[in-house]
Design a protein around this motif. Structure first.
Motif, mmCIF file in Angstrom:
data_model
loop_
_atom_site.group_PDB
_atom_site.id
_atom_site.type_symbol
_atom_site.label_atom_id
_atom_site.label_comp_id
_atom_site.label_asym_id
_atom_site.label_seq_id
_atom_site.Cartn_x
_atom_site.Cartn_y
_atom_site.Cartn_z
ATOM 1 N N SER A 28 -17.023 -52.244 -7.158
ATOM 2 C CA SER A 28 -17.684 -53.937 -7.441
ATOM 3 C C SER A 28 -17.273 -54.304 -8.919
ATOM 4 O O SER A 28 -17.241 -53.386 -9.647
ATOM 5 N N ALA A 29 -16.977 -55.588 -8.881
ATOM 6 C CA ALA A 29 -16.842 -56.192 -9.996
ATOM 7 C C ALA A 29 -17.339 -57.582 -10.467
ATOM 8 O O ALA A 29 -17.401 -58.386 -9.481
ATOM 9 N N LEU A 30 -18.242 -57.877 -11.357
ATOM 10 C CA LEU A 30 -18.739 -59.169 -11.866
ATOM 11 C C LEU A 30 -18.272 -59.792 -13.328
ATOM 12 O O LEU A 30 -18.000 -58.688 -14.227
ATOM 13 N N ASN A 31 -18.325 -60.950 -13.329
ATOM 14 C CA ASN A 31 -18.285 -61.500 -14.680
ATOM 15 C C ASN A 31 -19.309 -60.888 -15.413
ATOM 16 O O ASN A 31 -20.596 -60.517 -15.267
ATOM 17 N N ASN A 32 -19.147 -60.671 -16.578
ATOM 18 C CA ASN A 32 -20.022 -59.498 -17.630
ATOM 19 C C ASN A 32 -21.331 -60.257 -18.110
ATOM 20 O O ASN A 32 -22.188 -59.506 -18.600
ATOM 21 N N PHE A 62 -28.135 -57.680 -9.586
ATOM 22 C CA PHE A 62 -27.068 -58.341 -8.776
ATOM 23 C C PHE A 62 -26.347 -57.330 -8.101
ATOM 24 O O PHE A 62 -25.981 -56.203 -8.588
ATOM 25 N N ASP A 63 -25.896 -57.671 -6.743
ATOM 26 C CA ASP A 63 -24.985 -56.882 -5.881
ATOM 27 C C ASP A 63 -23.396 -57.189 -6.448
ATOM 28 O O ASP A 63 -23.418 -58.312 -7.013
ATOM 29 N N GLY A 64 -22.595 -56.625 -5.670
ATOM 30 C CA GLY A 64 -21.237 -56.788 -5.884
ATOM 31 C C GLY A 64 -20.888 -58.084 -5.690
ATOM 32 O O GLY A 64 -19.622 -58.483 -6.241
ATOM 33 N N SER A 65 -21.446 -59.016 -4.901
ATOM 34 C CA SER A 65 -20.963 -60.365 -4.512
ATOM 35 C C SER A 65 -21.637 -61.265 -5.613
ATOM 36 O O SER A 65 -21.382 -62.624 -5.450
#
Length: 307
Positions: A28-32, A62-65
């Motif tokens: 998963s990846a999000l804006n940091n 927060f989840d990956g979405s």
């Protein structure tokens, strides 16, 4: 490179992101940037039960979405901005939110299927713009200066074997001086390098250069990876693969091969960080056609992004 349940920060095109991998292998990846009070999510931790990332400031998760989990309920819409990823075997690719203009290269998958993976080395952020960092990987003359003491290269001849859009294959013949027994003892991989090296390199613009070193004892594929962190910072690392003539050589040479690759990147980075601002060259060297090919690709690619 991505550990299980451990946040990993990357910077791409001036933006920070956080990546993490669950025990089942989901990435998963999000804006940091936490959308609450802008804390860096990469300083937080992972909840293994929900596969969420937890902000270090107020423990919101927060989840990956990008959905917020509060009191065992999910927000109806994402609040943190996700980063779209493309998972291709063991490789993680992203266009960083931009429109795709070049395909994901299949060269990485091909090398990984044919060679043994030895490890990652030379992870470094170089204080250099992306074009300058890119061109040194296509520069077949700088061995005589930048790497002269380590590889003892006397001469290099390089020619295109194949050139098809963003893909190129280059043949390289390099002559070197002999190493002393003390130098080989300190770096065993040097003993596997013949006096005349018949190497080749495979390029996939703009991210990848694979350098293939052929010798009777070992054949290595060094995957030099580049991407722009910011306008004046470039990230690099090497994925190292090899085939050994016998299994005993791996234990003798693995660390030496990784160390040698790291030295090459260190020397290149030191050179790049010492350069004055770019000007039009008044001198041309024998193997520069390959470097000019990369520069032309960059100009056309950059123009298409601007337009």
């Amino acid at each position: 490179m991505l550990e299980t349940n451990s946040p990993c920060k990357i910077t791409l095109n001036g933006q920070d992101y956080v990546l993490w991998q669950s025990a089942s292998g989901e990435v998963s990846a999000l804006n940091n940037v936490c959308p609450h009070m802008q804390a860096p999510l990469s300083n937080g931790w992972i909840c293994e039960e929900w596969n969420t990332i937890i902000c270090p400031f107020h423990a919101v998760e927060f989840d990956g979405s990008g959905r917020l989990l509060r009191n065992d309920e999910w927000s109806r819409v994402p609040l943190a901005e996700p980063l779209e990823l493309i998972i291709d075997g063991d490789f993680i690719w992203t266009y960083g939110g931009f429109e795709p203009r070049l395909p994901i290269p299949d060269l990485h998958r091909k090398v990984a299927s044919e060679y043994e993976f030895l490890g990652v080395t030379a992870q470094r952020s170089i204080q250099s713009d992306f074009l300058s960092s890119l061109m040194i990987n296509y520069d077949h003359d700088h061995q005589n200066g930048t790497h002269r003491e380590f590889f003892k290269v006397k001469s290099t001849r390089s020619t295109f074997l194949e050139k098809d859009g963003v893909y190129a294959k280059v043949s390289q013949v390099a002559e070197k001086d002999d190493y002393t027994s003390e130098e080989i003892e300190a770096n065993p991989m040097l003993g596997a390098i013949p006096e005349v090296m018949n190497n080749f390199l495979e390029y996939v613009f703009p991210s990848t250069q694979f350098f293939c070193l052929n010798s009777p004892d070992v054949k290595t594929y060094q995957g030099h990876i580049l991407y722009p962190e910011t306008e004046n910072m470039t990230k690099t690392f090497i994925l190292l693969y090899a085939k050994f003539s016998n299994s005993e050589l791996k234990s003798i040479m693995q660390d030496s091969l990784l160390n040698a690759a790291s030295i090459v990147v260190q020397q290149d980075a030191d050179c790049l960080e010492s350069l004055y601002p770019r000007q039009k060259a008044k001198i041309h060297l024998p193997n520069e056609e390959i470097m000019f090919y990369a520069e032309e690709l960059y100009k056309n690619w950059n123009h298409s992004l601007v337009v």
